[in-house]
Design an enzyme around this catalytic site. Sequence first.
Site, mmCIF file in Angstrom:
data_model
loop_
_atom_site.group_PDB
_atom_site.id
_atom_site.type_symbol
_atom_site.label_atom_id
_atom_site.label_comp_id
_atom_site.label_asym_id
_atom_site.label_seq_id
_atom_site.Cartn_x
_atom_site.Cartn_y
_atom_site.Cartn_z
ATOM 1 N N CYS A 1 -3.140 1.100 9.668
ATOM 2 C CA CYS A 1 -4.013 0.213 9.113
ATOM 3 C C CYS A 1 -5.318 -0.088 10.142
ATOM 4 C CB CYS A 1 -3.676 -0.920 8.416
ATOM 5 S SG CYS A 1 -1.996 -1.583 9.129
ATOM 6 N N HIS B 1 0.738 -1.160 -0.016
ATOM 7 C CA HIS B 1 -0.167 0.131 -0.053
ATOM 8 C C HIS B 1 0.869 1.332 0.129
ATOM 9 C CE1 HIS B 1 -3.299 -2.523 2.246
ATOM 10 N NE2 HIS B 1 -3.509 -2.445 0.974
HETATM 11 C C1 CIR Z 1 -3.874 -7.414 3.771
HETATM 12 O O1 CIR Z 1 -2.948 -8.194 3.115
HETATM 13 O O2 CIR Z 1 -4.972 -7.015 3.415
HETATM 14 C C2 CIR Z 1 -3.640 -7.466 5.290
HETATM 15 N N1 CIR Z 1 -3.154 -8.747 5.696
HETATM 16 C C3 CIR Z 1 -2.807 -6.466 5.537
HETATM 17 C C4 CIR Z 1 -3.333 -5.147 5.709
HETATM 18 C C5 CIR Z 1 -2.584 -3.827 5.820
HETATM 19 N N2 CIR Z 1 -3.540 -2.727 5.684
HETATM 20 C C6 CIR Z 1 -2.852 -1.322 5.535
HETATM 21 O O3 CIR Z 1 -1.583 -1.312 5.902
HETATM 22 N N3 CIR Z 1 -3.586 -0.510 5.230
#
Ligand code: CIR
Length: 254
Positions: A249, A163
């Site tokens: 997140c 991201h």
């Molecule tokens: C994913 O792969 O979607 C989750 N395991 C991690 C998401 C992390 N989100 C973020 O950094 N905004």
Amino acid sequence: MTRALVRGVPDSFASALSAAPRDASSQIDVPLARAQHAAYRAALEASGAEVVSLPADERFPDCVFVEDTAVIVDGLALITRPGAPSRRGEPEAVAAALSSHLELAFLEDPATLDGGDCLRLGRTLYIGRSGRTNAAGIAGAHAVLAPRGFRVIAVELPPDVLHLKCACSPLPDGRVLLAEGTLPAALFDAAIVSVPFEDRYAANAVALGDHVIAAAEHPRALAALAAAGLRVHPVPTSEVRKADGSLTCQSILF
Ligand code: CIR
């Protein structure tokens, strides 16, 4: 007062998504993840936020990463369509929780967009085009935000960056925290606070007023933030990190 929406850690977090296959050293310790989440919530409160908690949903191993489900701008929540199919059902409960506070807007298939790809600076929203956020997602965000006076700037991300906010995050006073050797500083019309490439994980930090919540395992980054005049709250991140997650997140600020 700023509110911070968070969501609990389900037992199924043990099978949360991660780019690297999970081996013996990257098994998630769910009780420890819950303790670290409690430290995160405490840091939000110590930074002056009112924490609003949603219960975990076992159907969604990644539901603790609420940031990906909504983008907040000026009284509006743009409810996303997460790029990972296993996460598509996560926004429903978040939208319901936000609906009593904010106007809602939605993205339609084939748009995909993760909140972790969105970085707001003033009236500009930078959106990473990533494995999770596609061109239709960026166009959908533009369609909602341009009439509200926002400029949308698409940022192509290297394939190894999940991201946009894995490499940078907004700081107070319009500054940007940026990991050296990731994205060009000139991308942002902003003063930059840098962290060394080796500490790039810590370029993801939550700014609230003059407080910043940052990864405890990166003392050089913590020192850079303190030198930038911020009140630093170190929070442990070992377990979210095993699921490719970090700090922004885990909350939606609104
Ligand atoms: C994913 O792969 O979607 C989750 N395991 C991690 C998401 C992390 N989100 C973020 O950094 N905004």
